[in-house]
Motif scaffolding. Structure first.
Motif, PDB file in Angstrom:
ATOM      1  N   CYS A   1     -13.407 -48.388  21.164  1.00 25.72           N
ATOM      2  CA  CYS A   1     -12.860 -49.392  22.099  1.00 25.72           C
ATOM      3  C   CYS A   1     -11.673 -50.153  21.532  1.00 25.72           C
ATOM      4  O   CYS A   1     -11.421 -51.298  21.921  1.00 25.72           O
ATOM      5  CB  CYS A   1     -13.943 -50.390  22.529  1.00 25.72           C
ATOM      6  N   LYS A   2     -10.935 -49.537  20.628  1.00 24.07           N
ATOM      7  CA  LYS A   2      -9.737 -50.180  20.076  1.00 24.07           C
ATOM      8  C   LYS A   2      -8.517 -49.287  20.315  1.00 24.07           C
ATOM      9  O   LYS A   2      -8.580 -48.088  20.053  1.00 24.07           O
ATOM     10  CB  LYS A   2      -9.910 -50.413  18.568  1.00 24.07           C
ATOM     11  N   PRO A   3      -7.420 -49.909  20.827  1.00 18.84           N
ATOM     12  CA  PRO A   3      -7.254 -51.305  21.239  1.00 18.84           C
ATOM     13  C   PRO A   3      -7.993 -51.597  22.538  1.00 18.84           C
ATOM     14  O   PRO A   3      -8.091 -50.727  23.411  1.00 18.84           O
ATOM     15  CB  PRO A   3      -5.746 -51.443  21.418  1.00 18.84           C
ATOM     16  N   ARG A   4      -8.464 -52.827  22.662  1.00 19.66           N
ATOM     17  CA  ARG A   4      -9.322 -53.178  23.790  1.00 19.66           C
ATOM     18  C   ARG A   4      -8.595 -53.061  25.118  1.00 19.66           C
ATOM     19  O   ARG A   4      -9.155 -52.561  26.106  1.00 19.66           O
ATOM     20  CB  ARG A   4      -9.860 -54.596  23.610  1.00 19.66           C
ATOM     21  N   GLU A   5      -7.367 -53.564  25.207  1.00 19.01           N
ATOM     22  CA  GLU A   5      -6.640 -53.560  26.473  1.00 19.01           C
ATOM     23  C   GLU A   5      -6.436 -52.131  26.988  1.00 19.01           C
ATOM     24  O   GLU A   5      -6.532 -51.867  28.179  1.00 19.01           O
ATOM     25  CB  GLU A   5      -5.296 -54.277  26.319  1.00 19.01           C
ATOM     26  N   LEU A   6      -6.145 -51.208  26.074  1.00 17.14           N
ATOM     27  CA  LEU A   6      -5.957 -49.827  26.478  1.00 17.14           C
ATOM     28  C   LEU A   6      -7.276 -49.216  26.946  1.00 17.14           C
ATOM     29  O   LEU A   6      -7.313 -48.429  27.898  1.00 17.14           O
ATOM     30  CB  LEU A   6      -5.383 -49.014  25.317  1.00 17.14           C
ATOM     31  N   THR A   7      -8.375 -49.608  26.296  1.00 18.53           N
ATOM     32  CA  THR A   7      -9.688 -49.113  26.717  1.00 18.53           C
ATOM     33  C   THR A   7     -10.043 -49.633  28.106  1.00 18.53           C
ATOM     34  O   THR A   7     -10.581 -48.897  28.936  1.00 18.53           O
ATOM     35  CB  THR A   7     -10.764 -49.540  25.704  1.00 18.53           C
TER      36      THR A   7
ATOM     37  N   VAL B   1     -17.747 -45.002  29.342  1.00 18.27           N
ATOM     38  CA  VAL B   1     -16.945 -45.621  28.278  1.00 18.27           C
ATOM     39  C   VAL B   1     -17.540 -45.296  26.912  1.00 18.27           C
ATOM     40  O   VAL B   1     -16.807 -44.988  25.958  1.00 18.27           O
ATOM     41  CB  VAL B   1     -16.855 -47.146  28.495  1.00 18.27           C
ATOM     42  N   ALA B   2     -18.866 -45.358  26.804  1.00 17.41           N
ATOM     43  CA  ALA B   2     -19.507 -45.046  25.522  1.00 17.41           C
ATOM     44  C   ALA B   2     -19.261 -43.597  25.131  1.00 17.41           C
ATOM     45  O   ALA B   2     -19.033 -43.289  23.956  1.00 17.41           O
ATOM     46  CB  ALA B   2     -21.012 -45.329  25.626  1.00 17.41           C
ATOM     47  N   PHE B   3     -19.295 -42.681  26.107  1.00 16.66           N
ATOM     48  CA  PHE B   3     -19.071 -41.269  25.820  1.00 16.66           C
ATOM     49  C   PHE B   3     -17.658 -41.026  25.288  1.00 16.66           C
ATOM     50  O   PHE B   3     -17.468 -40.288  24.324  1.00 16.66           O
ATOM     51  CB  PHE B   3     -19.295 -40.447  27.085  1.00 16.66           C
ATOM     52  N   VAL B   4     -16.663 -41.661  25.899  1.00 16.84           N
ATOM     53  CA  VAL B   4     -15.274 -41.430  25.492  1.00 16.84           C
ATOM     54  C   VAL B   4     -14.968 -42.094  24.164  1.00 16.84           C
ATOM     55  O   VAL B   4     -14.346 -41.497  23.284  1.00 16.84           O
ATOM     56  CB  VAL B   4     -14.305 -41.938  26.577  1.00 16.84           C
ATOM     57  N   THR B   5     -15.420 -43.336  23.979  1.00 15.43           N
ATOM     58  CA  THR B   5     -15.014 -44.121  22.811  1.00 15.43           C
ATOM     59  C   THR B   5     -15.915 -43.943  21.605  1.00 15.43           C
ATOM     60  O   THR B   5     -15.525 -44.278  20.496  1.00 15.43           O
ATOM     61  CB  THR B   5     -14.964 -45.615  23.169  1.00 15.43           C
ATOM     62  N   GLY B   6     -17.143 -43.457  21.823  1.00 22.70           N
ATOM     63  CA  GLY B   6     -18.077 -43.334  20.709  1.00 22.70           C
ATOM     64  C   GLY B   6     -18.821 -44.607  20.406  1.00 22.70           C
ATOM     65  O   GLY B   6     -19.538 -44.690  19.410  1.00 22.70           O
ATOM     66  N   SER B   7     -18.686 -45.638  21.240  1.00 20.47           N
ATOM     67  CA  SER B   7     -19.397 -46.894  21.037  1.00 20.47           C
ATOM     68  C   SER B   7     -20.769 -46.845  21.703  1.00 20.47           C
ATOM     69  O   SER B   7     -21.015 -46.007  22.578  1.00 20.47           O
ATOM     70  CB  SER B   7     -18.580 -48.060  21.616  1.00 20.47           C
ATOM     71  N   GLY B   8     -21.642 -47.781  21.324  1.00 22.09           N
ATOM     72  CA  GLY B   8     -22.962 -47.831  21.919  1.00 22.09           C
ATOM     73  C   GLY B   8     -22.915 -48.260  23.378  1.00 22.09           C
ATOM     74  O   GLY B   8     -22.225 -49.232  23.723  1.00 22.09           O
ATOM     75  N   GLU B   9     -23.666 -47.559  24.212  1.00 27.38           N
ATOM     76  CA  GLU B   9     -23.616 -47.821  25.658  1.00 27.38           C
ATOM     77  C   GLU B   9     -24.091 -49.219  26.001  1.00 27.38           C
ATOM     78  O   GLU B   9     -23.594 -49.839  26.937  1.00 27.38           O
ATOM     79  CB  GLU B   9     -24.466 -46.782  26.382  1.00 27.38           C
TER      80      GLU B   9
ATOM     81  N   LYS C   1     -19.754 -55.251  23.853  1.00 28.91           N
ATOM     82  CA  LYS C   1     -18.348 -54.836  23.886  1.00 28.91           C
ATOM     83  C   LYS C   1     -18.082 -53.882  25.038  1.00 28.91           C
ATOM     84  O   LYS C   1     -17.132 -54.072  25.809  1.00 28.91           O
ATOM     85  CB  LYS C   1     -17.987 -54.178  22.546  1.00 28.91           C
ATOM     86  N   VAL C   2     -18.932 -52.877  25.178  1.00 30.28           N
ATOM     87  CA  VAL C   2     -18.748 -51.904  26.255  1.00 30.28           C
ATOM     88  C   VAL C   2     -18.984 -52.553  27.619  1.00 30.28           C
ATOM     89  O   VAL C   2     -18.238 -52.318  28.575  1.00 30.28           O
ATOM     90  CB  VAL C   2     -19.691 -50.706  26.062  1.00 30.28           C
ATOM     91  N   GLU C   3     -20.012 -53.394  27.717  1.00 28.60           N
ATOM     92  CA  GLU C   3     -20.304 -54.053  28.991  1.00 28.60           C
ATOM     93  C   GLU C   3     -19.146 -54.930  29.442  1.00 28.60           C
ATOM     94  O   GLU C   3     -18.798 -54.970  30.628  1.00 28.60           O
ATOM     95  CB  GLU C   3     -21.585 -54.870  28.868  1.00 28.60           C
ATOM     96  N   SER C   4     -18.549 -55.674  28.500  1.00 26.76           N
ATOM     97  CA  SER C   4     -17.431 -56.546  28.874  1.00 26.76           C
ATOM     98  C   SER C   4     -16.206 -55.739  29.272  1.00 26.76           C
ATOM     99  O   SER C   4     -15.453 -56.132  30.173  1.00 26.76           O
ATOM    100  CB  SER C   4     -17.085 -57.484  27.707  1.00 26.76           C
ATOM    101  N   ILE C   5     -15.997 -54.595  28.629  1.00 26.34           N
ATOM    102  CA  ILE C   5     -14.868 -53.738  28.993  1.00 26.34           C
ATOM    103  C   ILE C   5     -15.041 -53.200  30.408  1.00 26.34           C
ATOM    104  O   ILE C   5     -14.103 -53.189  31.203  1.00 26.34           O
ATOM    105  CB  ILE C   5     -14.727 -52.593  27.970  1.00 26.34           C
ATOM    106  N   VAL C   6     -16.255 -52.763  30.742  1.00 28.32           N
ATOM    107  CA  VAL C   6     -16.510 -52.254  32.089  1.00 28.32           C
ATOM    108  C   VAL C   6     -16.322 -53.360  33.123  1.00 28.32           C
ATOM    109  O   VAL C   6     -15.761 -53.134  34.203  1.00 28.32           O
ATOM    110  CB  VAL C   6     -17.924 -51.650  32.170  1.00 28.32           C
ATOM    111  N   ALA C   7     -16.778 -54.579  32.803  1.00 31.13           N
ATOM    112  CA  ALA C   7     -16.612 -55.699  33.733  1.00 31.13           C
ATOM    113  C   ALA C   7     -15.140 -56.003  33.958  1.00 31.13           C
ATOM    114  O   ALA C   7     -14.690 -56.218  35.099  1.00 31.13           O
ATOM    115  CB  ALA C   7     -17.346 -56.930  33.204  1.00 31.13           C
ATOM    116  N   ASP C   8     -14.355 -56.035  32.866  1.00 31.42           N
ATOM    117  CA  ASP C   8     -12.923 -56.302  33.003  1.00 31.42           C
ATOM    118  C   ASP C   8     -12.217 -55.178  33.752  1.00 31.42           C
ATOM    119  O   ASP C   8     -11.285 -55.419  34.530  1.00 31.42           O
ATOM    120  CB  ASP C   8     -12.289 -56.477  31.618  1.00 31.42           C
ATOM    121  N   ALA C   9     -12.665 -53.958  33.528  1.00 29.97           N
ATOM    122  CA  ALA C   9     -12.060 -52.827  34.234  1.00 29.97           C
ATOM    123  C   ALA C   9     -12.330 -52.912  35.732  1.00 29.97           C
ATOM    124  O   ALA C   9     -11.443 -52.640  36.556  1.00 29.97           O
ATOM    125  CB  ALA C   9     -12.593 -51.510  33.667  1.00 29.97           C
TER     126      ALA C   9
END
Length: 514
Positions: free
Chosen positions: A382-388, A402-410, A414-422
């Motif tokens: 998830c780095k850089p965050r804005e691009l994610t 998002v977890a599948f693409v970035t390799g972060s925990g589902e 971090k992933v939850e906030s990215i999905v919310a912002d998206a």
């Protein structure tokens, strides 16, 4: 001139060259089919003899064959009409199909051959994939599926079948075949010419025979000067690559193999690391892990700087370095497994790849092999965050995607906030392109609220026009211009209040990358 690949196709399994272990496993599958009644998948690179082995097995067993191999013959209707009827009912000669688990005349059986089993995703809307899966589960006849890439097949189909891998045919196994063909055709040859053809084809036996035929056409002898075939544009598979690095090739040769694989250095490093201890002795592994650590440092610099020229240093360490850490060559066969960065379910992978293909206007194969590895690299953890966030918004990904693409925990914050912002970004984009439709609806709600509070329309209009606050009026959380735009003293708009400028920039950057 007849096609030599057909003229000299093996008529029995004993004539299949270069895959002795796979050939023996295939023969054992056929001999014991009454006991297990499973379908089998023969997978491996093009030209290694998978389809030839299937027909040779049928000859050995005295079985008739039914074959479907054209992409336009994969609808549910066609599969049921031809392969399904053959697999469930009678043989082509009209004799009854073998019945129980241990009964039935093996000579009366049919071998149903389904080629290109990894190339049926274009027919999902016509039921081809589900029809094949049901067929292999219910068949009363032996079924062989042929595939180039085993992991391009659906998970359900893989779980319902047994798999046998055909490895690339080595040059030393190709040369005797070419020599036999020349002798049967009455053609003289220089040994170096045949060796050059074998080396140039990188394990593709069918391609080697085609090249020999092209070099011999109109001649009574084949010399090195006659062999003018160029290196084939053929990507190496992951498993042959792992054999090259972990078992067979020198550091220089392993490095060349790394550039022949259609995967990013990031993913190749993970494959090597995950399978290293299945092959290397402890002392070898210690040296190899030093090189893998160096590769990881260079990959980190790529992610931090977006300078992809550093990839070559990662490849140097992961491929050449790990190969150099090995003491000599190693034999035997190893069952390589997928590293942990792969999703545990193919449903998520298929969903993400499908969204990428739909939004990018490319094929599913291109999305899987070219776009997805790129997105993984530029949004790693998830780095850089804005691009994610921009990526998640562009493809409307949920937490699993998002977890599948970035390799972060589902389940991480971090992933939850990215999905919310998206999602907020997508909502803004929808509103921006609605051409005032939402604004009209919101103004109507405001006017109704004003009337309830005893305010006349002119007062409500005045409040709206001057941008002043109205505590009784429902406000938009994102500060959008639905009912008015807040400005400074001279009437200029305040930049960046609603985040729309950032959203546009992030989306434009993603479009440039893709």
């Amino acid at each position: 001139m007849a096609d030599w690949t057909e003229t000299y196709r093996p008529s029995t399994l004993s004539e299949v060259r270069g895959n002795d272990k796979a050939r023996d496993a295939f023969a054992e599958w056929a001999r014991t089919w009454d006991d297990h009644r499973e379908a089998v998948v023969l997978h491996g690179s093009p030209g290694v003899g998978k389809t030839s082995a299937a027909h040779a097995l049928a000859n050995d067993m005295g079985w008739e064959t039914v074959e479907l191999n054209a992409s336009d013959q994969r609808t549910a209707d066609v599969i049921e009409r031809f392969a399904g009827r053959a697999a469930r009912n009678a043989t082509l000669g009209g004799s009854a199909a073998g019945g129980g688990a241990s009964g039935g005349d093996t000579a009366s059986r049919q071998l149903v051959i389904l080629d290109e089993a990894d190339n049926i995703h274009g027919n999902y809307d016509r039921g081809g994939a589900s029809a094949i899966t049901e067929l292999v589960k219910e068949s009363g006849q032996p079924i062989v599926l042929i595939a180039n890439d085993y992991y391009d097949m659906s998970r359900g189909l893989r779980n319902a079948t047994r798999e046998i891998e055909f490895r690339d045919v080595s040059a030393r196994s190709i040369v005797p075949v070419l020599r036999d063909v020349c002798r049967k055709e009455g053609i003289e040859f220089e040994p170096d010419a045949l060796e050059r053809i074998a080396e140039r084809n990188r394990g593709d036996l069918r391609g080697a025979i085609n090249d020999l035929q092209a070099a011999a056409e109109g001649r009574d002898a084949v010399t090195v000067d006659d062999v003018v075939t160029a290196d084939r544009d053929k990507a190496m598979g992951l498993f042959p690559f792992l054999d090259a690095v972990l078992k067979e090739e020198s550091a220089e040769e392993a490095l060349r193999s790394a550039y022949a694989v259609d995967e990013t250095p990031d993913d190749l490093t993970k494959w090597i690391e995950h399978n290293l201890l299945d092959v290397y002795e402890p002392a070898e592994a210690v040296r190899a892990y030093d090189f893998l650590a160096n590769a990881d440092v260079w990959l980190g610099r790529v992610r931090a700087t977006q300078n992809y020229s550093y990839w070559r240093y990662a490849t140097d360490n992961a491929a050449a370095g790990v190969a150099a850490a090995r003491d000599g060559t190693k034999g035997g066969w190893t069952r390589y497994s997928r590293p942990q960065f792969w999703s545990s379910t193919d449903a998520t992978a298929d969903e993400v790849v499908g969204r990428i293909a739909a939004e990018s206007g490319c094929s599913v194969s291109t999305a899987r092999r070219e776009v997805l590895p790129f997105l993984r690299t530029v949004t790693h953890h998830c780095k850089p965050r804005e691009l994610t966030v921009a990526m998640a918004a562009a493809y409307d990904l949920d937490e699993a995607g998002v977890a599948f693409v970035t390799g972060s925990g589902e389940s991480t914050n971090k992933v939850e906030s990215i999905v919310a912002d998206a999602q907020a970004r997508r909502d803004e984009a929808i509103e921006d392109h609605a051409e005032g439709a939402f604004a009209g609806a919101t103004r109507t709600a405001d006017e109704e609220s004003d009337e309830t509070d005893g305010m006349d329309d002119s007062a409500a209009q005045t409040d709206t026009d001057d941008g002043s606050a109205n505590d009784d009026r429902p406000a938009n959380d994102d500060g959008s211009e639905t009912v008015g735009t807040a400005g400074d003293a001279d009437g200029r708009e305040q930049p960046g209040d609603d985040g729309s400028e950032d959203a546009d920039d992030g989306q434009a950057g993603l479009s440039d990358f893709v």
